[in-house]
Design a protein around this motif. Sequence first.
Motif, PDB file in Angstrom:
ATOM      1  N   ASP A  46      -8.399   1.527  11.316  1.00 42.38           N
ATOM      2  CA  ASP A  46      -8.303   2.263  10.054  1.00 42.38           C
ATOM      3  C   ASP A  46      -6.854   2.368   9.594  1.00 42.38           C
ATOM      4  O   ASP A  46      -6.553   2.184   8.411  1.00 42.38           O
ATOM      5  CB  ASP A  46      -8.896   3.665  10.193  1.00 42.38           C
ATOM      6  CG  ASP A  46     -10.408   3.678  10.261  1.00 42.38           C
ATOM      7  OD1 ASP A  46     -11.029   2.626   9.980  1.00 42.38           O
ATOM      8  OD2 ASP A  46     -10.965   4.742  10.595  1.00 42.38           O
ATOM      9  N   HIS A  49      -5.706  -0.983   8.235  1.00 41.61           N
ATOM     10  CA  HIS A  49      -6.279  -1.204   6.908  1.00 41.61           C
ATOM     11  C   HIS A  49      -5.536  -0.384   5.849  1.00 41.61           C
ATOM     12  O   HIS A  49      -5.202  -0.892   4.760  1.00 41.61           O
ATOM     13  CB  HIS A  49      -7.768  -0.829   6.910  1.00 41.61           C
ATOM     14  CG  HIS A  49      -8.376  -0.802   5.552  1.00 41.61           C
ATOM     15  ND1 HIS A  49      -8.666  -1.937   4.831  1.00 41.61           N
ATOM     16  CD2 HIS A  49      -8.738   0.240   4.766  1.00 41.61           C
ATOM     17  CE1 HIS A  49      -9.179  -1.596   3.665  1.00 41.61           C
ATOM     18  NE2 HIS A  49      -9.243  -0.288   3.594  1.00 41.61           N
ATOM     19  N   LEU A  50      -5.253   0.875   6.146  1.00 36.63           N
ATOM     20  CA  LEU A  50      -4.576   1.724   5.170  1.00 36.63           C
ATOM     21  C   LEU A  50      -3.140   1.273   4.911  1.00 36.63           C
ATOM     22  O   LEU A  50      -2.636   1.385   3.794  1.00 36.63           O
ATOM     23  CB  LEU A  50      -4.617   3.176   5.636  1.00 36.63           C
ATOM     24  CG  LEU A  50      -6.006   3.810   5.596  1.00 36.63           C
ATOM     25  CD1 LEU A  50      -5.982   5.184   6.267  1.00 36.63           C
ATOM     26  CD2 LEU A  50      -6.537   3.905   4.183  1.00 36.63           C
ATOM     27  N   ARG A  52      -2.173  -1.857   4.931  1.00 30.38           N
ATOM     28  CA  ARG A  52      -2.315  -2.999   4.022  1.00 30.38           C
ATOM     29  C   ARG A  52      -2.571  -2.524   2.596  1.00 30.38           C
ATOM     30  O   ARG A  52      -2.014  -3.057   1.638  1.00 30.38           O
ATOM     31  CB  ARG A  52      -3.454  -3.904   4.480  1.00 30.38           C
ATOM     32  CG  ARG A  52      -3.081  -4.797   5.615  1.00 30.38           C
ATOM     33  CD  ARG A  52      -4.141  -5.900   5.807  1.00 30.38           C
ATOM     34  NE  ARG A  52      -4.194  -6.244   7.208  1.00 30.38           N
ATOM     35  CZ  ARG A  52      -5.236  -6.064   8.005  1.00 30.38           C
ATOM     36  NH1 ARG A  52      -6.356  -5.569   7.539  1.00 30.38           N
ATOM     37  NH2 ARG A  52      -5.186  -6.399   9.272  1.00 30.38           N
ATOM     38  N   GLN A  53      -3.445  -1.522   2.469  1.00 28.13           N
ATOM     39  CA  GLN A  53      -3.736  -0.974   1.153  1.00 28.13           C
ATOM     40  C   GLN A  53      -2.487  -0.355   0.518  1.00 28.13           C
ATOM     41  O   GLN A  53      -2.247  -0.497  -0.678  1.00 28.13           O
ATOM     42  CB  GLN A  53      -4.856   0.074   1.242  1.00 28.13           C
ATOM     43  CG  GLN A  53      -6.199  -0.494   1.651  1.00 28.13           C
ATOM     44  CD  GLN A  53      -6.731  -1.451   0.609  1.00 28.13           C
ATOM     45  OE1 GLN A  53      -6.845  -1.109  -0.561  1.00 28.13           O
ATOM     46  NE2 GLN A  53      -7.066  -2.666   1.025  1.00 28.13           N
ATOM     47  N   LEU A  56      -0.250  -3.144  -0.761  1.00 26.88           N
ATOM     48  CA  LEU A  56      -0.765  -3.686  -2.014  1.00 26.88           C
ATOM     49  C   LEU A  56      -0.487  -2.739  -3.186  1.00 26.88           C
ATOM     50  O   LEU A  56      -0.069  -3.169  -4.265  1.00 26.88           O
ATOM     51  CB  LEU A  56      -2.269  -3.942  -1.907  1.00 26.88           C
ATOM     52  CG  LEU A  56      -2.690  -5.125  -1.049  1.00 26.88           C
ATOM     53  CD1 LEU A  56      -4.202  -5.117  -0.859  1.00 26.88           C
ATOM     54  CD2 LEU A  56      -2.234  -6.419  -1.673  1.00 26.88           C
ATOM     55  N   ALA A  57      -0.717  -1.465  -2.975  1.00 19.93           N
ATOM     56  CA  ALA A  57      -0.488  -0.480  -4.033  1.00 19.93           C
ATOM     57  C   ALA A  57       0.991  -0.395  -4.384  1.00 19.93           C
ATOM     58  O   ALA A  57       1.354  -0.269  -5.560  1.00 19.93           O
ATOM     59  CB  ALA A  57      -1.010   0.892  -3.600  1.00 19.93           C
TER      60      ALA A  57
END
Length: 77
Positions: A46, A49-50, A52-53, A56-57
């Motif tokens: 998790d 994943h966060l 990476r997010q 991207l943001a």
Amino acid sequence: MLCKENENVRPQIAKAPKTDLEWEVEAVLAWHDENPRAAISTLLLDCQHLRRQLALAAGASGIGFTRGWTPTYERPE
């Protein structure tokens, strides 16, 4: 002669209430059938994943949009 101690008058030691984090830890372990390795693996995935997010943001939002704020990837201590 010794008398039997009455449990109704014995002082009770108050336990500190659980914090939100302690409840969350118990919930994560319960979700993974008390398997700490499975819980840690899920939490690490998790986190990955966060991150990476967040990357991207951060790339998609301009400096004007965030008024100069930039995200940090490490949490403060």
